[in-house]
Design an enzyme around this catalytic site. Structure first.
Site, PDB file in Angstrom:
ATOM      1  N   HIS B 120      -2.755  14.582  14.938  1.00 37.05           N
ATOM      2  CA  HIS B 120      -1.982  14.899  13.727  1.00 37.05           C
ATOM      3  C   HIS B 120      -0.521  14.466  14.233  1.00 37.05           C
ATOM      4  CE1 HIS B 120       0.718  17.366  10.949  1.00 37.05           C
ATOM      5  NE2 HIS B 120      -0.086  17.358  10.308  1.00 37.05           N
ATOM      6  N   ASP B 197      -5.150  22.024  20.232  1.00 43.91           N
ATOM      7  CA  ASP B 197      -4.510  22.061  18.631  1.00 43.91           C
ATOM      8  C   ASP B 197      -5.612  22.786  17.744  1.00 43.91           C
ATOM      9  OD1 ASP B 197      -3.161  19.862  16.246  1.00 43.91           O
ATOM     10  OD2 ASP B 197      -3.488  21.938  16.109  1.00 43.91           O
ATOM     11  N   GLN B 200      -6.820  23.337  12.444  1.00 44.86           N
ATOM     12  CA  GLN B 200      -7.823  22.900  11.697  1.00 44.86           C
ATOM     13  C   GLN B 200      -8.972  23.758  11.814  1.00 44.86           C
ATOM     14  OE1 GLN B 200      -7.471  21.815   8.042  1.00 44.86           O
ATOM     15  NE2 GLN B 200      -6.276  20.822   9.292  1.00 44.86           N
ATOM     16  N   LYS B 223      -2.921  28.263   7.395  1.00 46.71           N
ATOM     17  CA  LYS B 223      -4.272  27.589   7.278  1.00 46.71           C
ATOM     18  C   LYS B 223      -5.263  28.682   7.540  1.00 46.71           C
ATOM     19  CE  LYS B 223      -2.368  23.022   7.822  1.00 46.71           C
ATOM     20  NZ  LYS B 223      -2.500  21.783   8.586  1.00 46.71           N
ATOM     21  N   CYS B 361      -0.635  12.748   7.671  1.00 43.92           N
ATOM     22  CA  CYS B 361       0.035  13.001   9.038  1.00 43.92           C
ATOM     23  C   CYS B 361      -0.691  12.422  10.228  1.00 43.92           C
ATOM     24  CB  CYS B 361       0.471  14.513   9.197  1.00 43.92           C
ATOM     25  SG  CYS B 361       1.721  14.895   7.922  1.00 43.92           S
TER      26      CYS B 361
END
Lengths: 152, 403
Positions: B120, B197, B200, B223, B361
């Site tokens: 991303h 990261d 998600q 999220k 993104c």
């Protein structure tokens, strides 16, 4: 299909999407500009042959959604043989049609382009419809050096 | 088979253009359960005040709840200590913080930073900025055709010049679940620290940062069924201790004179100014909600749903799924022969279905797969087979219009 969707994706727009007019490169354009909407992936390049302030020839290349493609196609059809001031007035009307409540005057002067009125119900898609026009402006304004235009 | 959790989310009980809302954009942001909304509302009605400084009762209560939220996050990701949890604005801010502090310390001229081709933008741009500043090089681990990381290439890319690796746990564009434990193991063999990261993954997979042994893990509250404006940076204690400060201001200082200012230890060191107190408390409520259902249960529900959705979508001729890794989570990106994602999303919107169209993104991912954009359907715990069926029906309608 609900009425608004039918309005937006009406036959003429779908036709211009599947069979875009003037979808080619000009071999020796006097002006050229790239337009890009990076948010959704629409890309357009406008080729112009300007002579004595008149659009002798206009064509486009690119890839994008139905609205941006049809808009570019119909724009090139409408603008061939028009002068730059005439093109500017048409752009104002077109923009008006897409964004303002009272667009009666604009609708009348737009001819075939008035099919884009449906875009008003889809505010997120207005940029798709105006991409080709903004790119055209960029092509004109940079008479000496056509530039890449990024629209957000 | 309906999701038993839909009823917990008030926003999902509405119609859009006369059709029931089918929300398939959880990868962009998740919706919020009543318990979180109520908890937030009650907090503001009974316990809210600025934290840490006040001697009065309300401030004490508020401080306790904020620090309780921190501990809750610690337990959620199985960190060793609460001081390893820094509240930030979101994943993007967390990565920028790491790049500008840890990155600045570790990366110098001629060094290399490794990221993957499926990142991303928030896990690309901060490293570009750092590499520019430091005259270092950003290297990219390539993606294979199925959307998985080329692990051989990864091994080959690591050298004595590599000072940091930053990879996404689950790709928001492809759905690929990366083998982060293996990546970390390989990097650590060469003493290279790894940032993961988790934007998600935090809501969809069980996270254990100690078992993962990542040096940093970051994710966003909004999220994980929590509020916007709050996110988490987890860093190993030794790293946070060594890192210079990021933003200066109140809360992060020990003492201030015009001659010299001294700083607190982590996590306060990295929490300048009044934090998102409400956000942390609300996030804590969301994590409680998720924990009560059980992340394992959520994972199983979503895995089955994703498999079902893949199966149904693959039946549609002219549809190509982008990202076909064996291990995927939460996301199906696809292209249709005759219609652009923007048009697809507009038409299915009129059927009540919310999907995302664009580059998510992740412009480099789009380029890698030769598409200008994709349509992305992403699932949360409130989605079910009925939602997948509605999506399929709407796609067929798009094809009718565009044939």
């Amino acid at each position: 299909m609900n009425p608004e969707t039918k309005d937006l994706y009406q036959e003429m727009i779908l036709d211009h999407y599947k069979k875009p007019r003037n979808f080619l490169r000009l071999s020796q354009p006097s002006h050229k500009a790239d337009g890009h909407n990076p948010l959704c992936g629409d890309k357009v390049t406008i080729f112009l042959n300007l002579e004595n302030g008149m659009i002798q020839d206009i064509a486009f290349q690119g890839s994008g959604c139905a609205i941006s493609t049809a808009s570019a196609s119909m724009m090139t059809e409408q603008l061939k043989g028009k002068t730059l001031p005439e093109a500017e007035i048409l752009f104002q009307h077109f923009h008006n049609l897409l964004t303002h409540e009272n667009a009666d005057a604009s609708r009348e002067s737009l001819g075939k382009l008035k099919v884009f009125e449906g875009v008003r119900e889809f505010p997120m898609r207005v940029k798709c419809a105006t991409l080709a026009w903004h790119t055209l402006k960029a092509a004109q304004d940079n008479q000496e050096q056509p530039i890449s235009t990024e629209k957000t | 088979m309906s999701s038993p959790y839909k009823k917990d989310f008030p926003i999902l009980h509405q119609t859009v253009y006369g059709k029931p809302l089918v929300y398939l954009d959880s990868a962009a942001s998740t919706q919020k359960p009543s318990v979180m909304i109520d908890r937030l509302s009650n907090f503001l009605k009974t316990d809210y005040a600025n934290i840490h400084r006040g001697v009065y009762k309300l401030s004490q209560k508020s401080t306790e709840l904020y620090e309780k939220a921190r501990k809750n996050v610690q337990h959620f990701i199985h960190a060793a200590e609460p001081s390893e949890i820094v509240f930030v604005r979101g994943t993007t801010e967390a990565i920028n913080l790491i790049a500008q502090t840890f990155g600045k310390m570790r990366v110098h001229e001629g060094d290399e930073v490794l990221i993957s081709g499926m990142e991303h933008h928030s896990n690309i741009v901060p490293w570009q900025i750092l590499c520019d500043e430091k005259k270092a090089t950003l290297k990219i681990i390539p993606i294979l055709e199925d959307g998985t990381l080329d692990m051989h290439a990864f091994a080959a890319l690591m050298s004595e010049k590599t000072k940091l690796v930053s990879v996404v746990h689950v790709s928001n564009a492809l759905g690929t679940v990366n083998p982060v434990e293996k990546i970390i193991h390989m990097a650590h063999e060469r003493s290279i620290p790894v940032v993961v990261d988790g934007a998600q993954s935090a809501a969809h997979l069980p996270i254990d940062v100690q078992r993962m042994d990542c040096d940093f893990f970051v994710f966003s509250g909004h999220k994980v069924y929590g509020p916007t404006g709050v996110g988490v940076l987890y860093g190993k204690k030794s790293h946070l201790k060594a890192m210079p400060v990021y933003q200066g201001g109140g809360e992060m200082i020990e003492s201030v004179t015009f001659e010299k200012t001294t700083y607190k230890q982590a996590p306060e060191k990295f929490e300048a100014g009044t934090p998102d107190i409400m956000g942390a408390v609300a996030l804590s409520a969301s994590l409680d909600y998720v924990r009560e259902i059980g992340i394992q249960n959520i994972m199983e529900h979503e895995t089955a749903l994703l498999a079902y959705a893949h199966e149904q979508l693959n039946k549609i001729s002219g549809l190509r799924v982008i990202g076909t890794a064996a291990e995927k989570s939460g996301v199906i990106s696809f292209v249709l022969d005759d219609a652009h994602p923007h048009d697809i999303a507009t038409i299915v919107d009129r059927e009540g279905i919310a999907v995302r169209a664009g580059n998510h993104c992740a412009q480099p991912v789009m380029e890698r797969f030769g598409v200008p954009a994709t349509t992305r359907a992403s699932f949360g715990l409130y989605n079910d087979q009925e939602d997948a069926d509605a999506l399929v029906k709407a796609i067929l309608r798009v094809q009718e219009i565009f044939k």
